[in-house]
Design a protein around this motif. Structure first.
Motif, PDB file in Angstrom:
ATOM      1  N   TYR A 129      42.345 -18.439  28.627  1.00 46.34           N
ATOM      2  CA  TYR A 129      42.366 -19.907  28.591  1.00 46.34           C
ATOM      3  C   TYR A 129      40.963 -20.462  28.336  1.00 46.34           C
ATOM      4  O   TYR A 129      40.811 -21.542  27.799  1.00 46.34           O
ATOM      5  CB  TYR A 129      42.883 -20.491  29.913  1.00 46.34           C
ATOM      6  N   LEU A 130      39.942 -19.714  28.762  1.00 49.50           N
ATOM      7  CA  LEU A 130      38.568 -20.195  28.621  1.00 49.50           C
ATOM      8  C   LEU A 130      37.960 -19.843  27.270  1.00 49.50           C
ATOM      9  O   LEU A 130      36.845 -20.259  26.958  1.00 49.50           O
ATOM     10  CB  LEU A 130      37.695 -19.614  29.744  1.00 49.50           C
ATOM     11  N   ARG A 156      38.801 -15.462  40.931  1.00 45.97           N
ATOM     12  CA  ARG A 156      38.758 -16.768  41.589  1.00 45.97           C
ATOM     13  C   ARG A 156      37.850 -17.720  40.832  1.00 45.97           C
ATOM     14  O   ARG A 156      38.148 -18.898  40.701  1.00 45.97           O
ATOM     15  CB  ARG A 156      38.293 -16.621  43.042  1.00 45.97           C
ATOM     16  N   GLU A 157      36.748 -17.189  40.351  1.00 44.98           N
ATOM     17  CA  GLU A 157      35.829 -18.051  39.619  1.00 44.98           C
ATOM     18  C   GLU A 157      36.455 -18.536  38.311  1.00 44.98           C
ATOM     19  O   GLU A 157      36.279 -19.699  37.917  1.00 44.98           O
ATOM     20  CB  GLU A 157      34.520 -17.312  39.325  1.00 44.98           C
ATOM     21  N   LEU A 158      37.200 -17.647  37.649  1.00 46.26           N
ATOM     22  CA  LEU A 158      37.862 -18.065  36.415  1.00 46.26           C
ATOM     23  C   LEU A 158      38.841 -19.196  36.702  1.00 46.26           C
ATOM     24  O   LEU A 158      38.958 -20.148  35.934  1.00 46.26           O
ATOM     25  CB  LEU A 158      38.603 -16.876  35.784  1.00 46.26           C
ATOM     26  N   TYR A 163      40.846 -24.592  36.353  1.00 45.57           N
ATOM     27  CA  TYR A 163      41.619 -25.617  37.070  1.00 45.57           C
ATOM     28  C   TYR A 163      40.764 -26.526  37.962  1.00 45.57           C
ATOM     29  O   TYR A 163      41.272 -27.488  38.523  1.00 45.57           O
ATOM     30  CB  TYR A 163      42.678 -24.957  37.972  1.00 45.57           C
ATOM     31  N   GLY A 164      39.494 -26.167  38.145  1.00 43.74           N
ATOM     32  CA  GLY A 164      38.663 -26.945  39.065  1.00 43.74           C
ATOM     33  C   GLY A 164      38.917 -26.591  40.515  1.00 43.74           C
ATOM     34  O   GLY A 164      38.397 -27.231  41.429  1.00 43.74           O
ATOM     35  N   THR A 165      39.718 -25.581  40.757  1.00 46.96           N
ATOM     36  CA  THR A 165      40.027 -25.088  42.097  1.00 46.96           C
ATOM     37  C   THR A 165      40.638 -23.700  41.934  1.00 46.96           C
ATOM     38  O   THR A 165      41.154 -23.381  40.858  1.00 46.96           O
ATOM     39  CB  THR A 165      41.036 -25.996  42.829  1.00 46.96           C
ATOM     40  N   ASP A 166      40.577 -22.889  42.989  1.00 41.35           N
ATOM     41  CA  ASP A 166      41.283 -21.603  42.888  1.00 41.35           C
ATOM     42  C   ASP A 166      42.644 -21.674  43.578  1.00 41.35           C
ATOM     43  O   ASP A 166      43.291 -20.662  43.799  1.00 41.35           O
ATOM     44  CB  ASP A 166      40.440 -20.443  43.433  1.00 41.35           C
ATOM     45  N   ARG A 167      43.053 -22.913  43.916  1.00 41.27           N
ATOM     46  CA  ARG A 167      44.387 -23.100  44.501  1.00 41.27           C
ATOM     47  C   ARG A 167      45.134 -24.186  43.725  1.00 41.27           C
ATOM     48  O   ARG A 167      45.552 -25.195  44.304  1.00 41.27           O
ATOM     49  CB  ARG A 167      44.272 -23.487  45.971  1.00 41.27           C
ATOM     50  N   PRO A 168      45.295 -24.018  42.412  1.00 43.11           N
ATOM     51  CA  PRO A 168      45.958 -25.081  41.652  1.00 43.11           C
ATOM     52  C   PRO A 168      47.438 -25.175  42.002  1.00 43.11           C
ATOM     53  O   PRO A 168      48.051 -24.171  42.349  1.00 43.11           O
ATOM     54  CB  PRO A 168      45.792 -24.624  40.200  1.00 43.11           C
ATOM     55  N   ASN A 169      47.987 -26.379  41.891  1.00 44.92           N
ATOM     56  CA  ASN A 169      49.428 -26.471  42.080  1.00 44.92           C
ATOM     57  C   ASN A 169      50.113 -26.048  40.781  1.00 44.92           C
ATOM     58  O   ASN A 169      49.504 -26.076  39.710  1.00 44.92           O
ATOM     59  CB  ASN A 169      49.765 -27.869  42.610  1.00 44.92           C
TER      60      ASN A 169
ATOM     61  N   PRO B   9      31.681  -5.552  42.938  1.00 44.95           N
ATOM     62  CA  PRO B   9      31.054  -6.704  43.561  1.00 44.95           C
ATOM     63  C   PRO B   9      30.772  -7.748  42.492  1.00 44.95           C
ATOM     64  O   PRO B   9      30.554  -7.406  41.338  1.00 44.95           O
ATOM     65  CB  PRO B   9      29.745  -6.136  44.127  1.00 44.95           C
ATOM     66  N   ALA B  10      30.814  -8.989  42.870  1.00 40.53           N
ATOM     67  CA  ALA B  10      30.633 -10.047  41.888  1.00 40.53           C
ATOM     68  C   ALA B  10      29.474 -10.946  42.275  1.00 40.53           C
ATOM     69  O   ALA B  10      29.138 -11.064  43.449  1.00 40.53           O
ATOM     70  CB  ALA B  10      31.904 -10.878  41.794  1.00 40.53           C
ATOM     71  N   VAL B  11      28.889 -11.542  41.264  1.00 42.04           N
ATOM     72  CA  VAL B  11      27.839 -12.507  41.552  1.00 42.04           C
ATOM     73  C   VAL B  11      28.487 -13.776  42.116  1.00 42.04           C
ATOM     74  O   VAL B  11      29.631 -14.075  41.833  1.00 42.04           O
ATOM     75  CB  VAL B  11      27.044 -12.858  40.271  1.00 42.04           C
ATOM     76  N   ALA B  12      27.758 -14.496  42.955  1.00 43.37           N
ATOM     77  CA  ALA B  12      28.301 -15.723  43.537  1.00 43.37           C
ATOM     78  C   ALA B  12      28.401 -16.787  42.450  1.00 43.37           C
ATOM     79  O   ALA B  12      27.710 -16.721  41.439  1.00 43.37           O
ATOM     80  CB  ALA B  12      27.398 -16.207  44.654  1.00 43.37           C
ATOM     81  N   PHE B  13      29.258 -17.735  42.646  1.00 42.78           N
ATOM     82  CA  PHE B  13      29.346 -18.824  41.678  1.00 42.78           C
ATOM     83  C   PHE B  13      29.347 -20.156  42.393  1.00 42.78           C
ATOM     84  O   PHE B  13      29.720 -20.264  43.560  1.00 42.78           O
ATOM     85  CB  PHE B  13      30.576 -18.670  40.787  1.00 42.78           C
ATOM     86  N   ALA B  14      28.910 -21.164  41.625  1.00 42.15           N
ATOM     87  CA  ALA B  14      28.637 -22.457  42.242  1.00 42.15           C
ATOM     88  C   ALA B  14      29.890 -23.181  42.719  1.00 42.15           C
ATOM     89  O   ALA B  14      29.853 -23.937  43.674  1.00 42.15           O
ATOM     90  CB  ALA B  14      27.892 -23.338  41.249  1.00 42.15           C
ATOM     91  N   GLY B  15      31.017 -22.951  42.056  1.00 39.10           N
ATOM     92  CA  GLY B  15      32.219 -23.717  42.400  1.00 39.10           C
ATOM     93  C   GLY B  15      32.806 -23.364  43.746  1.00 39.10           C
ATOM     94  O   GLY B  15      33.511 -24.157  44.359  1.00 39.10           O
ATOM     95  N   GLU B  16      32.515 -22.149  44.219  1.00 36.09           N
ATOM     96  CA  GLU B  16      33.169 -21.683  45.434  1.00 36.09           C
ATOM     97  C   GLU B  16      32.464 -22.249  46.662  1.00 36.09           C
ATOM     98  O   GLU B  16      31.313 -21.949  46.927  1.00 36.09           O
ATOM     99  CB  GLU B  16      33.141 -20.165  45.488  1.00 36.09           C
TER     100      GLU B  16
END
Lengths: 216, 367
Positions: A129-130, A156-158, A163-169, B9-16
């Motif tokens: 998607y990205l 989770r980062e993807l 989605y701007g969250t890792d818990r999208p509806n 292991p993963a690098v940290a990311f800003a969104g989390e």
């Protein structure tokens, strides 16, 4: 063309349909919509029964299966060598299940077997998607990270990036999934370049269908 | 050739961002029913799995007891026990020990502790609040007490939900959901989009319906009906499936303008088709992670219990939200899946639900 899609969620199915139609350059008729598996290894467990069902009980021309690679071995060009099978590669494993399951099926409904298209989203479908929006997210970047033992990003980062969250509806997930893949409808080269094994091999499978699939 | 050697292991990311729990930071049990000596760090969302009798419902009961006793506690934060003695007073020795439950809270209430106690493990009627002396701490205890008064527990009953209800009974959803028609009617009457959003979400999840309709019932009451997509016919709640009603009840909580501060939901999967469990999870996440859903209200801390491996599967990316209740003999303990040193390796091996059933995670009945 009559096609069945096996995916993990309605969002994946919606996105996959757009991509399959883009590769085939035609609108597909979905056979048995809503075929689902509960992630790996459940996909591999249910695939033989699904193939058997589609072959004997439907006139589906082909089945498209896409799984997330997660942290498993990434499919590479080496795996494409004749007779090669990597036991930890999910794409190789799924191809093996197609082969083994359909080996003894008799021709039926105007075709020898249900055609195969297998994709491997590395590490998850959000990476596709990205594509075109985030140049850091590619199959190569993930494979290099795997070789170094340090992932360039997580699943989770993807999700956060898409989605701007890792818990999208679910409704929002479907919307974003379809929006994302529709960008590639006209030109799939970027997806095939950035994800040559996971997406590219599936697209190659699908293009092969054009020669063999029965038409309505 | 690349080799798979377990999760990288993963690098940290800003969104989390790690969202702290909003109301309760931890709970410690001593001699309370099967919870003889265990504690639990609370997260914003907590999914409890485990065999019958492993203390899942006891945790919910402890929260409800906290709410009840905190409401009775005097403003100065001393013992709220009717009558004394408080928990610090030595109690008569019992073979099973004196029950005690200790609650701790996140900032700005981190220096406040609430101890529940009693003379019987089945009846906790003593409460002691411990905080530093002074007006500031007392004011914060008052603030916390208001939050604790918002603890709610739900175990839906579709028979009760299908019956008529007085229109005035619309304040908040009852613990069994019996007044859902009045609550939805009140949402509908408000000039906010809450009802429209609830209805849209419900009809997306169950596309055989196109509308949620609270309608007049006998004796001036209200009852719930759903409009069928096929033909537009209204179907009374008594003819609606259990799973559809429970899903609607969860969405009603999820879109409520005044949700609980802590929501305990027993058997969150009950009556719901495995494929609809994603909607259940989303409804609960909307409460506990409101900003992820575009909501501006405060987060609701969730404690949900389940026996469904299918619901558990949906939390694979969040092992920190899974609490495994295990029972050995008469004693039960809680443990977070993410606290296992091998959690990442285990999660890479297969579906969480299957792994739970296999027994390697614990939380299965003794045989």
């Amino acid at each position: 063309m009559k096609v069945a899609l096996l995916s993990e969620s309605p969002a994946d199915e919606a996105a996959l349909r757009v991509l399959v139609e883009a590769v085939l350059s035609e609108t597909i008729v979905l056979v048995q919509p809503g075929l689902r598996a509960r992630g790996w290894p459940n996909v591999a467990q249910v695939l033989p029964a699904i193939l058997r069902h589609l072959h004997f009980n439907t006139d589906a021309a082909g089945l498209v299966v896409v799984v997330d690679a997660d942290d498993s071995v990434v499919h590479t060009a080496e795996h494409e060598a004749p007779g090669y099978f990597h036991p930890q590669c999910r794409l190789c494993q799924l191809r093996g299940i197609f082969r083994k399951t359909q080996k003894r099926f008799p021709p039926l409904h105007g075709r020898d077997r249900v055609l195969r298209a297998v994709g491997l989203a590395v590490p998850a479908i959000e990476a596709w998607y990205l594509c075109g929006q985030d140049v850091q997210v590619t199959e190569l970047a993930w494979a290099e990270g795997q070789a170094l033992g340090l992932a360039p990003y997580t699943r989770r980062e993807l999700k956060w990036r898409v989605y701007g969250t890792d818990r999208p509806n679910l409704g929002f997930e479907i919307q974003r999934a379809v929006e994302s893949v529709r960008r590639h409808r006209g030109d799939l080269r970027r997806l095939e370049t950035d994800f040559p094994q996971g997406f590219g091999r599936m697209a190659h499978d699908l293009r092969d269908w054009r020669q063999t699939a029965p038409r309505e | 050739m690349l080799r798979s050697s377990g999760p990288m292991p993963a690098v940290a990311f800003a969104g989390e961002v790690c969202q702290p729990p909003d109301v309760i930071a931890s709970v410690q049990f001593k001699h309370f029913k099967a919870l003889r000596a265990t504690s639990l760090r609370m997260e914003p969302f907590n999914l409890l799995i485990g065999p019958n009798g492993s203390g899942k419902t006891s945790l919910v009961q402890a929260f409800l007891r906290l709410r009840t006793l905190a409401a009775r506690a005097p403003a100065n934060g001393q013992s709220a026990a009717p009558p004394p003695p408080a928990v610090e007073t030595p109690a008569p020795r019992r073979p099973n020990g004196v029950p005690e439950i200790i609650f701790r809270f996140p900032p700005p209430f981190a220096d406040i502790e609430v101890h529940l106690g009693g003379h019987s493990e089945h009846r906790l009627d003593l409460l002691q609040v411990r905080h530093p002396p002074g007006g500031d701490a007392e004011a914060r205890w008052e603030q916390l007490r208001t939050k604790l008064s918002g603890i709610r527990a739900y175990l839906f009953d579709h028979y009760a939900m299908a019956g008529p209800v007085a229109p005035a009974d619309s304040g908040e959803l009852a613990s069994n959901g019996r007044n859902i028609a009045a609550v939805i009617a009140a949402m509908q009457a408000q000039p906010t989009p809450a009802f429209a959003r609830l209805q849209a979400e419900f009809c997306r999840a169950l596309p055989e319906f196109t509308g949620v309709v609270p309608r007049p019932a006998e004796a001036g009451g209200l009852e719930l009906a759903l409009r069928l997509k096929d033909g537009g016919e209204l179907v009374a709640a008594e003819n609606i499936s259990q799973g559809a009603l429970y899903t609607l009840a969860m969405l009603t909580l999820s879109f409520s303008p005044r949700p609980p501060t802590v929501l305990c939901l027993e058997e969150a999967d009950r009556g719901v088709h495995p494929r609809l469990l994603r909607e259940v999870r989303d409804a609960l996440y909307r409460l506990s992670y409101p900003t992820s859903y575009g909501e501006t209200r405060e987060a609701v801390q969730i404690v949900a219990t389940t026996h469904s491996p299918f619901l558990l599967d949906l939390f694979r990316e969040h092992p920190e939200e899974i609490v495994i209740a295990s029972k050995q003999g008469r004693s039960a303990t809680f443990a977070r899946l993410s606290d296992r040193p091998d959690a990442a390796e285990i999660l890479a091996e297969g579906s969480l639900g299957d792994l739970w059933f296999s027994g390697i995670l614990g939380g299965v009945p003794e045989e």
